[in-house]
Design a protein around this motif. Structure first.
Motif, PDB file in Angstrom:
ATOM      1  N   LEU A   1      -2.799   0.339  -4.109  1.00  0.00           N
ATOM      2  CA  LEU A   1      -3.900   0.255  -3.145  1.00  0.00           C
ATOM      3  C   LEU A   1      -4.329  -1.185  -2.884  1.00  0.00           C
ATOM      4  CD1 LEU A   1      -6.091   3.208  -4.447  1.00  0.00           C
ATOM      5  CD2 LEU A   1      -4.975   3.103  -2.206  1.00  0.00           C
ATOM      6  N   THR A   2      -4.066  -2.069  -3.818  1.00  0.00           N
ATOM      7  CA  THR A   2      -4.578  -3.439  -3.719  1.00  0.00           C
ATOM      8  C   THR A   2      -3.516  -4.517  -3.905  1.00  0.00           C
ATOM      9  OG1 THR A   2      -5.150  -3.407  -6.072  1.00  0.00           O
ATOM     10  CG2 THR A   2      -6.869  -2.746  -4.529  1.00  0.00           C
TER      11      THR A   2
ATOM     12  N   MET B   1       5.031  -2.091 -15.806  1.00  0.00           N
ATOM     13  CA  MET B   1       5.139  -1.088 -14.736  1.00  0.00           C
ATOM     14  C   MET B   1       3.811  -0.981 -13.999  1.00  0.00           C
ATOM     15  SD  MET B   1       7.716   0.923 -13.862  1.00  0.00           S
ATOM     16  CE  MET B   1       8.109   2.394 -12.932  1.00  0.00           C
ATOM     17  N   ILE B   2       3.851  -1.047 -12.699  1.00  0.00           N
ATOM     18  CA  ILE B   2       2.620  -0.921 -11.939  1.00  0.00           C
ATOM     19  C   ILE B   2       2.279   0.555 -11.764  1.00  0.00           C
ATOM     20  CG2 ILE B   2       2.991  -3.104 -10.746  1.00  0.00           C
ATOM     21  CD1 ILE B   2       3.862  -1.587  -8.305  1.00  0.00           C
ATOM     22  N   THR B   3       1.025   0.843 -11.447  1.00  0.00           N
ATOM     23  CA  THR B   3       0.555   2.216 -11.323  1.00  0.00           C
ATOM     24  C   THR B   3       0.302   2.577  -9.864  1.00  0.00           C
ATOM     25  OG1 THR B   3      -1.798   1.662 -11.473  1.00  0.00           O
ATOM     26  CG2 THR B   3      -0.580   1.944 -13.552  1.00  0.00           C
ATOM     27  N   ARG B   4       0.036   3.856  -9.639  1.00  0.00           N
ATOM     28  CA  ARG B   4      -0.285   4.312  -8.292  1.00  0.00           C
ATOM     29  C   ARG B   4      -1.491   3.575  -7.737  1.00  0.00           C
ATOM     30  NH1 ARG B   4      -3.547   9.660  -7.184  1.00  0.00           N
ATOM     31  NH2 ARG B   4      -5.075   8.130  -7.855  1.00  0.00           N
ATOM     32  N   ASP B   5      -2.530   3.396  -8.555  1.00  0.00           N
ATOM     33  CA  ASP B   5      -3.740   2.714  -8.099  1.00  0.00           C
ATOM     34  C   ASP B   5      -3.479   1.251  -7.772  1.00  0.00           C
ATOM     35  OD1 ASP B   5      -5.170   5.042  -8.317  1.00  0.00           O
ATOM     36  OD2 ASP B   5      -5.994   4.571 -10.292  1.00  0.00           O
TER      37      ASP B   5
ATOM     38  N   VAL C   1       2.490  -2.156   1.268  1.00  0.00           N
ATOM     39  CA  VAL C   1       2.231  -1.576   2.588  1.00  0.00           C
ATOM     40  C   VAL C   1       0.753  -1.262   2.802  1.00  0.00           C
ATOM     41  CG1 VAL C   1       2.524   0.573   3.903  1.00  0.00           C
ATOM     42  CG2 VAL C   1       4.525  -0.703   3.141  1.00  0.00           C
ATOM     43  N   TYR C   2       0.087  -0.730   1.789  1.00  0.00           N
ATOM     44  CA  TYR C   2      -1.313  -0.333   1.988  1.00  0.00           C
ATOM     45  C   TYR C   2      -2.186  -1.545   2.319  1.00  0.00           C
ATOM     46  CZ  TYR C   2      -5.409   2.660   1.571  1.00  0.00           C
ATOM     47  OH  TYR C   2      -6.547   3.394   1.852  1.00  0.00           O
ATOM     48  N   GLY C   3      -1.985  -2.631   1.604  1.00  0.00           N
ATOM     49  CA  GLY C   3      -2.741  -3.843   1.906  1.00  0.00           C
ATOM     50  C   GLY C   3      -2.428  -4.381   3.281  1.00  0.00           C
ATOM     51  N   THR C   4      -1.189  -4.201   3.731  1.00  0.00           N
ATOM     52  CA  THR C   4      -0.803  -4.643   5.070  1.00  0.00           C
ATOM     53  C   THR C   4      -1.516  -3.829   6.138  1.00  0.00           C
ATOM     54  OG1 THR C   4       1.365  -5.360   4.261  1.00  0.00           O
ATOM     55  CG2 THR C   4       1.160  -4.967   6.627  1.00  0.00           C
ATOM     56  N   LEU C   5      -1.679  -2.541   5.903  1.00  0.00           N
ATOM     57  CA  LEU C   5      -2.431  -1.705   6.839  1.00  0.00           C
ATOM     58  C   LEU C   5      -3.870  -2.185   6.966  1.00  0.00           C
ATOM     59  CD1 LEU C   5      -1.140   1.765   5.637  1.00  0.00           C
ATOM     60  CD2 LEU C   5      -0.669   0.755   7.869  1.00  0.00           C
TER      61      LEU C   5
END
Length: 210
Positions: A8-9, A1-5, A110-114
């Motif tokens: 970000l990457t 399972m991946i985490t919230r942090d 999405v965050y990395g795409t931004l």
């Protein structure tokens, strides 16, 4: 399972079993909703991008999977226990969920795409090769061998991300236009206090300094 942090990457598509609606809601509330993404372009123009709950609802295609979930009650439903497994209980909903699973997993990137994506302006707001999708900009990045195309539209005085379109490796530029906007700087700030979280400078779409 991946985490919230991890969100970000993350730059690879996760497995559907490694994400959850609870994780996505936590990331939105703790990170996305509290940040302002201010893009400065080399032609002197700029746009401010912010996230909204209803935009996330549309990015995850919830309206196509289960239209009985209101866009402004989506996070409340998650708080009450709604998760991806609920989209497999009903045969028709399960079929719709299956067709949207890739978009749901793409949201994790999405965050990395931004931060790393290319930006394209759509003068007439009609996203190429779609029938009804409206957006002012597409922010695009390759994730693995597919394109994550983040549709952004001007709403309520800000540019709001509200759709994810996935293009294949054989035609990665399916949803973009020839109106490429070269990003010179991306300023990510805290919405509440204006504190700078990241100040990223670019040269020819590549990060030069942060």
């Amino acid at each position: 399972m991946i985490t919230r942090d991890d969100l970000l990457t993350l730059d690879t598509l996760p497995h559907i079993n490694d994400i959850s609606l609870k994780l996505y809601k936590e990331f939105c509330v703790d990170v996305l909703f509290g940040r302002r993404f201010h893009y400065y372009f080399t032609d002197g123009t700029n746009i401010v991008v912010e996230f909204r709950e209803w935009g996330v609802y549309h990015m995850l295609s919830i309206q196509h999977i289960d239209y009985t979930i209101p866009k402004n009650d989506f996070f409340n439903r998650i708080d009450s226990g709604l998760d991806l497994v609920d989209f497999t209980a009903n045969r028709s909903i399960k079929q719709r969920f299956k067709s949207e699973k890739e978009r749901i997993t793409m949201f994790a990137c999405v965050y990395g795409t931004l931060r790393y994506g290319r930006v394209f302006y759509i003068p007439d707001k009609n996203v190429p090769n779609t029938k009804k999708v409206k957006a002012d900009y597409i922010i695009q990045r390759m994730v693995g061998n597919k394109g994550l195309n983040l549709g952004v539209r001007f709403e309520d005085g800000r540019f709001i991300p509200l759709t994810i379109l996935i293009s294949k490796a054989s035609n990665p530029d399916k949803y973009i236009t020839s109106n490429k906007k070269i990003v010179s700087k991306l300023l990510i700030t805290d919405i509440d206090n204006g504190q700078i979280i990241e100040n990223i400078l670019y040269t020819d779409d590549f990060i030069l300094f942060k």
